[in-house]
Structure formats: structure tokens, C-alpha cells
Design a protein around this motif. Structure first.
Motif, PDB file in Angstrom:
ATOM      1  N   SER A   2       0.834  -1.203   0.000  1.00  0.00           N
ATOM      2  CA  SER A   2       0.000   0.000   0.000  1.00  0.00           C
ATOM      3  C   SER A   2       0.870   1.255   0.000  1.00  0.00           C
ATOM      4  O   SER A   2       2.034   1.221   0.371  1.00  0.00           O
ATOM      5  N   GLU A   3       0.275   2.334  -0.408  1.00  0.00           N
ATOM      6  CA  GLU A   3       0.983   3.618  -0.406  1.00  0.00           C
ATOM      7  C   GLU A   3       1.110   4.127   1.023  1.00  0.00           C
ATOM      8  O   GLU A   3       0.179   4.023   1.813  1.00  0.00           O
ATOM      9  N   ARG A   4       2.282   4.695   1.323  1.00  0.00           N
ATOM     10  CA  ARG A   4       2.534   5.225   2.669  1.00  0.00           C
ATOM     11  C   ARG A   4       2.151   6.698   2.710  1.00  0.00           C
ATOM     12  O   ARG A   4       2.472   7.475   1.825  1.00  0.00           O
ATOM     13  N   VAL A   5       1.457   7.073   3.796  1.00  0.00           N
ATOM     14  CA  VAL A   5       1.008   8.441   4.025  1.00  0.00           C
ATOM     15  C   VAL A   5       1.601   8.919   5.348  1.00  0.00           C
ATOM     16  O   VAL A   5       1.498   8.219   6.360  1.00  0.00           O
ATOM     17  N   LEU A   6       2.207  10.095   5.349  1.00  0.00           N
ATOM     18  CA  LEU A   6       2.675  10.728   6.582  1.00  0.00           C
ATOM     19  C   LEU A   6       1.598  11.693   7.049  1.00  0.00           C
ATOM     20  O   LEU A   6       1.113  12.514   6.264  1.00  0.00           O
ATOM     21  N   VAL A   7       1.230  11.594   8.330  1.00  0.00           N
ATOM     22  CA  VAL A   7       0.242  12.501   8.904  1.00  0.00           C
ATOM     23  C   VAL A   7       0.900  13.287  10.031  1.00  0.00           C
ATOM     24  O   VAL A   7       1.438  12.699  10.972  1.00  0.00           O
ATOM     25  N   THR A   8       0.868  14.609   9.919  1.00  0.00           N
ATOM     26  CA  THR A   8       1.294  15.465  11.023  1.00  0.00           C
ATOM     27  C   THR A   8       0.034  15.871  11.783  1.00  0.00           C
ATOM     28  O   THR A   8      -1.058  15.893  11.220  1.00  0.00           O
ATOM     29  N   GLY A   9       0.176  16.164  13.059  1.00  0.00           N
ATOM     30  CA  GLY A   9      -0.994  16.556  13.850  1.00  0.00           C
ATOM     31  C   GLY A   9      -1.941  15.403  14.109  1.00  0.00           C
ATOM     32  O   GLY A   9      -3.140  15.598  14.333  1.00  0.00           O
ATOM     33  N   ALA A  10      -1.413  14.185  14.120  1.00  0.00           N
ATOM     34  CA  ALA A  10      -2.253  12.993  14.262  1.00  0.00           C
ATOM     35  C   ALA A  10      -2.918  12.878  15.627  1.00  0.00           C
ATOM     36  O   ALA A  10      -3.910  12.172  15.767  1.00  0.00           O
ATOM     37  N   SER A  11      -2.394  13.568  16.628  1.00  0.00           N
ATOM     38  CA  SER A  11      -2.998  13.475  17.959  1.00  0.00           C
ATOM     39  C   SER A  11      -3.931  14.649  18.254  1.00  0.00           C
ATOM     40  O   SER A  11      -4.476  14.748  19.352  1.00  0.00           O
ATOM     41  N   GLY A  12      -4.134  15.508  17.287  1.00  0.00           N
ATOM     42  CA  GLY A  12      -5.008  16.665  17.484  1.00  0.00           C
ATOM     43  C   GLY A  12      -6.481  16.323  17.372  1.00  0.00           C
ATOM     44  O   GLY A  12      -6.887  15.158  17.435  1.00  0.00           O
ATOM     45  N   PHE A  13      -7.291  17.335  17.172  1.00  0.00           N
ATOM     46  CA  PHE A  13      -8.748  17.181  17.121  1.00  0.00           C
ATOM     47  C   PHE A  13      -9.210  16.321  15.943  1.00  0.00           C
ATOM     48  O   PHE A  13     -10.052  15.442  16.080  1.00  0.00           O
ATOM     49  N   ILE A  14      -8.646  16.566  14.773  1.00  0.00           N
ATOM     50  CA  ILE A  14      -9.059  15.883  13.551  1.00  0.00           C
ATOM     51  C   ILE A  14      -8.166  14.671  13.252  1.00  0.00           C
ATOM     52  O   ILE A  14      -8.612  13.678  12.690  1.00  0.00           O
ATOM     53  N   GLY A  15      -6.909  14.738  13.661  1.00  0.00           N
ATOM     54  CA  GLY A  15      -5.910  13.739  13.310  1.00  0.00           C
ATOM     55  C   GLY A  15      -6.296  12.288  13.534  1.00  0.00           C
ATOM     56  O   GLY A  15      -6.128  11.455  12.625  1.00  0.00           O
ATOM     57  N   PRO A  16      -6.796  11.915  14.714  1.00  0.00           N
ATOM     58  CA  PRO A  16      -7.123  10.502  14.931  1.00  0.00           C
ATOM     59  C   PRO A  16      -8.163   9.960  13.943  1.00  0.00           C
ATOM     60  O   PRO A  16      -8.096   8.805  13.539  1.00  0.00           O
ATOM     61  N   HIS A  17      -9.093  10.795  13.532  1.00  0.00           N
ATOM     62  CA  HIS A  17     -10.116  10.375  12.568  1.00  0.00           C
ATOM     63  C   HIS A  17      -9.500  10.161  11.183  1.00  0.00           C
ATOM     64  O   HIS A  17      -9.845   9.219  10.483  1.00  0.00           O
TER      65      HIS A  17
END
Length: 78
Positions: A2-17
Motif C-alpha cells: 500500500s501507499e505510505r502516508v505521513l500525517v502530522t498533527g495525528a494526535s489533534g482534534f481531527i488527526g485521529p479520525h
């Protein structure tokens, strides 16, 4: 693979979703964190330190095809 995605702000309000949604769709998810903290099974993490200091993003973006940038300054005082 699968393609790898980097997420910044993953622990914020929107990030976990966003992380959960990407993972459910079959993406390989890597989260950038200021300090080491728990992540769900199947989620990769990379510790980048505080964003107020220069960051070497090379390890975080190695092998990444997409970046979802959700990190931002919130709840800052005057």
C-alpha cells in the motif's frame, strides 16, 4: 504494497479520525510526533521533536507518497 502516508498533527482534534480512515482504506500510515507516545497497532511513528525548532524531515518522509499536514498552533496564549 500500500501507499505510505505521513500525517502530522495525528494526535489533534481531527488527526485521529484521519489516521483511522486512511488505515481502514488500506494505506500504510506513518505519524509524525513531537515526542514518543502510543499509536494504534499497524500505525508507524516517527519522532520529529518540537516544530518550533528546525526539523530534519528526511527520515519522516522517506518512502512516503502523500503527506496530510494537520499540525498547527492551537490554544496559544497572548
Amino acid at each position: 504494497m500500500s501507499e505510505r502516508v505521513l500525517v502530522t498533527g495525528a494526535s489533534g482534534f481531527i488527526g485521529p479520525h484521519v489516521v483511522a480512515g486512511l488505515h481502514a482504506k488500506g494505506y500504510s500510515v506513518r505519524v509524525a510526533q513531537r515526542r514518543e507516545s502510543p499509536v494504534d497497532e499497524g500505525i508507524e511513528r516517527v519522532v520529529i521533536g518540537d516544530l518550533s525548532e528546525p526539523v530534519d524531515w528526511r527520515p519522516a518522509v522517506a518512502g512516503v507518497r502523500h503527506v496530510v499536514h494537520l499540525a498547527g498552533l492551537a490554544h496559544a496564549g497572548p
